[in-house]
Design a protein around this motif. Sequence first.
Motif, PDB file in Angstrom:
ATOM      1  N   PRO A 173       0.819  -1.216   0.000  1.00  0.00           N
ATOM      2  CA  PRO A 173       0.000   0.000   0.000  1.00  0.00           C
ATOM      3  C   PRO A 173       0.851   1.264   0.000  1.00  0.00           C
ATOM      4  O   PRO A 173       2.024   1.235   0.344  1.00  0.00           O
ATOM      5  N   GLY A 174       0.219   2.368  -0.398  1.00  0.00           N
ATOM      6  CA  GLY A 174       0.804   3.699  -0.278  1.00  0.00           C
ATOM      7  C   GLY A 174      -0.177   4.571   0.473  1.00  0.00           C
ATOM      8  O   GLY A 174      -1.016   4.085   1.234  1.00  0.00           O
ATOM      9  N   GLY A 175      -0.085   5.860   0.252  1.00  0.00           N
ATOM     10  CA  GLY A 175      -1.019   6.750   0.921  1.00  0.00           C
ATOM     11  C   GLY A 175      -0.405   8.111   1.173  1.00  0.00           C
ATOM     12  O   GLY A 175       0.650   8.448   0.630  1.00  0.00           O
ATOM     13  N   PHE A 176      -1.052   8.878   2.036  1.00  0.00           N
ATOM     14  CA  PHE A 176      -0.551  10.209   2.356  1.00  0.00           C
ATOM     15  C   PHE A 176      -0.984  10.594   3.762  1.00  0.00           C
ATOM     16  O   PHE A 176      -1.957  10.057   4.311  1.00  0.00           O
ATOM     17  N   CYS A 177      -0.231  11.513   4.325  1.00  0.00           N
ATOM     18  CA  CYS A 177      -0.459  11.972   5.694  1.00  0.00           C
ATOM     19  C   CYS A 177      -1.132  13.340   5.657  1.00  0.00           C
ATOM     20  O   CYS A 177      -0.942  14.119   4.714  1.00  0.00           O
ATOM     21  N   SER A 178      -1.920  13.625   6.684  1.00  0.00           N
ATOM     22  CA  SER A 178      -2.538  14.948   6.783  1.00  0.00           C
ATOM     23  C   SER A 178      -1.480  16.031   6.935  1.00  0.00           C
ATOM     24  O   SER A 178      -1.706  17.184   6.571  1.00  0.00           O
ATOM     25  N   ASP A 179      -0.310  15.671   7.462  1.00  0.00           N
ATOM     26  CA  ASP A 179       0.831  16.569   7.521  1.00  0.00           C
ATOM     27  C   ASP A 179       1.684  16.314   6.276  1.00  0.00           C
ATOM     28  O   ASP A 179       2.327  15.277   6.148  1.00  0.00           O
ATOM     29  N   ALA A 180       1.664  17.252   5.331  1.00  0.00           N
ATOM     30  CA  ALA A 180       2.332  17.046   4.049  1.00  0.00           C
ATOM     31  C   ALA A 180       3.830  16.818   4.192  1.00  0.00           C
ATOM     32  O   ALA A 180       4.464  16.290   3.282  1.00  0.00           O
ATOM     33  N   ALA A 181       4.409  17.198   5.341  1.00  0.00           N
ATOM     34  CA  ALA A 181       5.851  17.025   5.529  1.00  0.00           C
ATOM     35  C   ALA A 181       6.230  15.562   5.771  1.00  0.00           C
ATOM     36  O   ALA A 181       7.399  15.199   5.635  1.00  0.00           O
TER      37      ALA A 181
END
Length: 579
Positions: free
Chosen positions: A384-392
């Motif tokens: 899996p991949g994804g993203f965090c609410s904190d773009a850093a």
Amino acid sequence: QSDPAALASLRRFTAAPYTSWNSPDSLGSSSPIFANYTFKVVLYHIPPFVIIEDKEAANGDPGNMNSTRTPGNGMLSGLTIDFIVEIGAKLGCKFEFLYPCKKAAHLATNVCPDTDFRSSAAALTIVKGGVESLLYYGTSATFCSDYRCFAAGALKVSESVIRDFFPTHPYMEKGFKIVVKAQEAPIGFMSWAGPFDLNLWIVVLCEVVFVAFIFMITEGYGTNPGLPQNKVGQFLDSFYWSLTILLAVADKAPTTHAGRTLVMTQLFFTLLLIAVYTGNLISFLLNKPLLSPMDRFQDATEETAEKFGKWKFCVPQIQTTVGSWLDLQERLNDGIEFERMQELDLVDCMRKVYLGEADVTFYDEPVLLYRMNSFYNRGQCGFPGGFCSDAAQTDETSCYCPSKDNVGRCLPTTNTWTSVEGNLITRGEMFNPFGYALVFRKGTVTDYMAFGQATQYIKEQHFIDRLEKLWIPQLKGMSCSAGSNTLVTLGLENMQGMIVMTAAIASVGLAIGLLEHFISTCVKIFPCCECLEKVMVDIEAELEYAHDHAARGDHTNDGAKRILKEEKVEEDEEDEEDE
């Protein structure tokens, strides 16, 4: 002179001086014809062509009025910037750089809005002049009164640009490409056979059958005791022999030179087959095939296309050429109406495709590849991949633990991680080809001609090719930062097809064995099964004859006939004694 209409037509044209530049390779002398000239360049932010640092003007200087951003200090960079610097060196001119930032918007929010500094239309508006251009920082009523100004970024040579401006010779030719989200191919019943195509498996099976027939010819005329005289049984035994050689566990030995040659050939084929299959299997495991909803733009317009469907397009508002192209295709293809969703920028559309809210978007290939590389670098890819609410933060671990205390414990955070499966990829060939150019204000000055000549010279020196390699990433060179470091291993789902097939073949062997056991038991218990007993005795006798045949060393059909004749005589003598 006698035609008033012709005279009126000629009056529409204004005489203008012709500006020419001689390259170092030309017969005339080459000189910096624009020495001590300064051209005003209106840029807009579009990586990898133009990258403007602090474009929101959080540190001041909106629109770059004070020239705080220059290529020299690194606050202006990109492929087009490097090209402009090179062409300035050839022509001997200098540049002042601006970018669109409306005064009213900046005064209201203290930042330059995205819709300004990312807009090619805004940059062209400033260069064209007029009342609307005065809304932006860095402009005035006398701006570009000498016609020594041009817009730059990733401006395409189009009908409207040619009509309203003076574009130079294109310094790069590219086109549109679609971006879709690809998913890993699902594991199927025959995944274990994936390294070979179905046609190749058929060829391998045909090769085994072909070798079996050759064994019948070279070993089946009485010379090999392991092959029965019955042709059906002989083929089955030959097929089994050929197959066991392919599996590197041959159960018979050849007795003729032709047979030995054939066995050696089959063993060599086995060696190559195992090596190729094993190598492809490793590649198949490490690089799982990806499936995409669309393979080319025509999948949305041609009903005969394999993947034709009503795909949902994401259309960026700032990049107006996307919507214009879809409008054109709807006019050209009767009955076609694209389902669309609007987003502000190309990056927003790519994110919608990544999240599965849109099926496809498209734009200039260099821009897409640059933006896709950013997705890969930030972990917005993988399985899996994804993203965090904190773009850093670019991975799940750092998202939930962005910082630690003195003893190594994670500090509380409100960050959330959204898991997403899939990779953004480009598909198909480029379509709607176009060229990028520098766009000058239209007027009586023809400096754009000299810039066009210098552009062609720079292209011939392969300078643009080097810039492409420097600034435009390639899809095959992108690696997902969210990739797992664990070894790729086979699971039960990968081998379930092979396990079931093996069980099925073993079941057939078990059924044959049980049938033989049943016949043997039946003969011993029930007298009425004498016919079955005679069949089994005949089978055993044939095996004994074959063994005696091999022991006598007579490897011809004539020898076999003599053996059978002697056995027939012995049987007749026994019958006479019984009588």
